[in-house]
Scaffold this motif. Structure first.
Motif, short mmCIF file in Angstrom:
data_model
loop_
_atom_site.label_atom_id
_atom_site.label_comp_id
_atom_site.label_asym_id
_atom_site.label_seq_id
_atom_site.Cartn_x
_atom_site.Cartn_y
_atom_site.Cartn_z
N ILE A 41 0.90 -1.17 -0.05
CA ILE A 41 0.15 -0.04 0.06
C ILE A 41 0.88 1.26 -0.01
CG2 ILE A 41 -1.85 1.33 1.36
CD1 ILE A 41 -2.73 -1.31 2.04
N ILE A 42 1.02 1.79 -1.05
CA ILE A 42 1.80 3.05 -1.13
C ILE A 42 1.35 4.39 -0.71
CG2 ILE A 42 3.25 4.44 -2.87
CD1 ILE A 42 3.93 1.46 -2.54
N GLU A 43 1.95 4.93 0.36
CA GLU A 43 1.21 5.98 0.89
C GLU A 43 1.71 7.57 0.09
OE1 GLU A 43 0.64 6.87 5.45
OE2 GLU A 43 2.69 7.15 4.63
N LYS A 44 3.11 7.14 -0.19
CA LYS A 44 3.63 8.46 -0.83
C LYS A 44 4.77 7.88 -1.91
CE LYS A 44 6.17 12.79 0.58
NZ LYS A 44 6.94 13.39 1.51
N GLN A 45 4.79 8.54 -3.08
CA GLN A 45 5.82 8.15 -4.15
C GLN A 45 6.32 9.60 -4.77
OE1 GLN A 45 4.74 4.96 -6.79
NE2 GLN A 45 5.71 6.07 -8.58
N THR A 46 7.60 9.85 -4.60
CA THR A 46 8.06 10.91 -5.38
C THR A 46 9.29 10.81 -5.95
OG1 THR A 46 7.85 11.87 -3.06
CG2 THR A 46 9.00 12.99 -4.42
N TRP A 47 9.46 11.35 -7.27
CA TRP A 47 10.53 11.11 -8.18
C TRP A 47 11.65 12.24 -7.79
CZ3 TRP A 47 13.19 8.54 -11.32
CH2 TRP A 47 13.99 9.15 -12.54
N LEU A 48 12.72 11.43 -7.80
CA LEU A 48 14.15 12.35 -7.23
C LEU A 48 14.97 12.48 -8.60
CD1 LEU A 48 14.63 10.32 -3.88
CD2 LEU A 48 13.76 12.63 -4.06
N GLU A 49 14.84 13.36 -9.18
CA GLU A 49 15.38 13.55 -10.36
C GLU A 49 17.11 13.59 -10.53
OE1 GLU A 49 14.98 16.37 -14.26
OE2 GLU A 49 13.52 16.69 -12.68
N ASP A 50 17.58 14.27 -9.15
CA ASP A 50 19.06 14.15 -9.11
C ASP A 50 19.68 12.85 -8.93
OD1 ASP A 50 18.60 16.60 -9.08
OD2 ASP A 50 19.28 17.08 -6.88
N GLU A 51 18.81 11.93 -8.31
CA GLU A 51 19.34 10.46 -8.23
C GLU A 51 18.67 9.45 -9.04
OE1 GLU A 51 19.27 9.61 -3.93
OE2 GLU A 51 18.59 11.43 -3.66
N GLU A 52 17.96 9.81 -9.91
CA GLU A 52 17.26 9.16 -10.94
C GLU A 52 16.47 7.75 -9.96
OE1 GLU A 52 19.85 8.01 -14.14
OE2 GLU A 52 18.93 9.42 -15.22
N SER A 53 15.86 8.27 -8.89
CA SER A 53 15.24 7.28 -8.20
C SER A 53 13.82 7.75 -7.63
CB SER A 53 16.07 6.86 -6.79
OG SER A 53 17.37 6.44 -7.38
N TYR A 54 13.10 6.53 -7.19
CA TYR A 54 11.77 7.13 -6.48
C TYR A 54 11.99 6.77 -5.04
CZ TYR A 54 9.38 6.86 -11.08
OH TYR A 54 8.67 7.09 -12.37
N PHE A 55 11.37 7.75 -4.44
CA PHE A 55 11.23 7.41 -3.12
C PHE A 55 9.73 7.25 -2.57
CE2 PHE A 55 9.41 9.02 0.98
CZ PHE A 55 10.34 8.56 2.10
N LEU A 56 9.73 5.88 -1.93
CA LEU A 56 8.44 5.13 -1.72
C LEU A 56 8.34 5.03 -0.05
CD1 LEU A 56 8.30 2.25 -4.37
CD2 LEU A 56 7.16 4.57 -4.49
N SER A 57 6.95 5.37 0.12
CA SER A 57 6.68 4.92 1.57
C SER A 57 5.24 4.43 1.44
CB SER A 57 6.88 6.26 2.70
OG SER A 57 5.94 7.28 2.17
N GLY A 58 5.10 3.57 2.70
CA GLY A 58 4.03 2.95 2.76
C GLY A 58 3.86 1.56 3.39
#
Length: 421
Positions: A387-404
């Protein structure tokens, strides 16, 4: 024995015996339920007879005077079947048969008859046959007279006459065969369940009194095509479908056989493996029909049967269904998690899915992870298996931050540990 065609409804006389210790209300509901069961079996209730007694008559269930009242009634109303509201002993059936010209069956036989019509899967059919043979075995003595009258109809489906006339050894042998076949089916289902557990799809089971609206709810939520009928025991075989929650998280939703008051022990035993789906569930949705005057007893019946099945420590959300026809005396039970809905209202279903997700979150583990874009498979898997609560695209690191939230028993939980923030 062939099924009755729709246009040949059998004429039925219902007979009940109210013991002084039984409340008027409980007895009335029990007789109403017997009438509903009769309708489900394809019978038409023409008349009802009941008697107040301290105890059942050991020889004939009801007293001599009542039998004398029933005999002419059966002739006048051209009754085909007399259905008794309790389980009769073989001697009671024999004694009643010798005096009443119509076919005599009891509540257990009636339920078995419905099960016989409704079961569609191989397991369902075997379970029914086992329950019928279980019921018949102690009643083989004195079956001859009633067998001579069998000509199809309520209470005669399932094992045929020839099977009934064979000796006990043959029936016991057949019961052993069925038990072996059921063991194999249960084994296959257990393997399938274990595979599901490896992939760890969360399992939600719908439980509730028969005709509470479980199949309707299952269909509306999963867009499946289970049988939906305003009849008791419409569903006998467990049906499992994928269900998507608002966040995209997927669970498996199983529809199960309806529970009933005073369910004969032979039936609970015979259907135990069907009800194993309930025992294995991670979460239960207990559906209660709040349009029924007897909703409280239905609720308590299900809870005590769950207790009998040893279903403990499984979170339950009580779903009070049919709010559009809610009875005026309805009061939700205190101290439990519940929601009041109509399975036919889209907004109510959305409300239920949101509530279910909130309750499931409580059972899961919170996580925060930073996942590189190259891990596309894992990111995609997160959307359906967590269950994903938050999904953010981190452009500098070419990564997704996910919390849930995720189940700690899944493989995805272990994978997410590598990307823990």
């Amino acid at each position: 024995m062939g099924e009755l065609s729709n246009n040949t409804e059998e004429k039925v006389l219902l007979v009940g015996c109210k013991l002084f210790e039984t409340s008027e209300e409980r007895f009335r509901y029990s007789m109403e339920e017997l009438a509903s069961l009769t309708k489900t079996a394809g019978g038409k209730v023409i008349s009802t007879v009941f008697q107040n007694r301290h105890s059942f008559d050991r020889a004939t269930y009801i007293g001599k005077g009542k039998i004398e009242e029933i005999i002419p009634l059966v002739e006048e109303l051209e009754i085909d079947v007399v259905i008794f509201n309790d389980e009769l002993s073989s001697s009671q059936v024999r004694n009643l048969n010798s005096q009443i010209s119509a076919r005599i069956i009891d509540r257990t036989q009636l339920i078995l008859d419905i099960f016989s019509r409704r079961a569609k899967s191989k397991e369902g059919k075997l379970q029914v046959e086992l329950a019928q043979l279980n019921y018949l075995l102690p009643r083989l003595v004195g079956q001859g007279h009633s067998l001579s009258r069998l000509g199809g109809g309520i209470g005669t489906r399932g094992p045929g006459e020839t099977q009934l006339e064979t000796d006990r050894r043959h029936i016991r042998r057949r019961m052993d065969e069925i038990k072996e076949q059921l063991k194999t089916i249960v084994k296959h289902r257990t393997l399938y369940r274990e595979r599901r557990k490896e992939n760890r799809t969360l399992q939600v089971a719908l439980v509730g009194y028969t005709n509470a609206g479980k199949s309707t709810l299952h269909n509306r939520l999963t867009k499946a095509d289970a049988l939906e009928e305003d009849l008791l025991f419409a569903t006998l075989d467990p049906l499992t479908r994928r269900l998507k929650l608002p966040s995209g998280f997927q669970v498996l939703l199983t529809d199960t056989v309806g529970f009933i008051q005073d369910l004969p022990t032979t039936l609970v035993a015979a259907f135990r493996s069907t009800l194993e789906e309930v025992c294995e569930a991670d979460f239960l949705l207990h559906v209660v029909d709040c349009s029924s005057d007897d909703y409280y007893n239905h609720e308590q019946t299900v809870l005590s049967l769950l207790d009998e099945l040893n279903v403990k420590d499984v979170p339950i959300l009580t779903v009070y269904n049919k709010r559009d026809n809610m009875t005026s005396n309805f009061i939700p039970s205190e101290g439990i998690k519940s929601i009041i809905i109509s399975a036919l209202q889209e907004k109510d279903l959305e409300k239920l899915l949101k509530k279910l997700e909130e309750e499931i979150i409580v059972t899961l583990q919170y996580f925060e992870a930073k996942i590189h874009v190259s891990e596309g498979k894992l990111i995609a898997k997160c959307s359906s298996s967590a269950i994903i609560e938050k999904q953010t695209w981190l452009e500098d690191e070419e990564s997704y931050f996910l919390s849930g939230y995720v189940s700690p028993d899944t493989s995805i939980y272990k994978q997410l540990q590598e990307f823990k923030v």
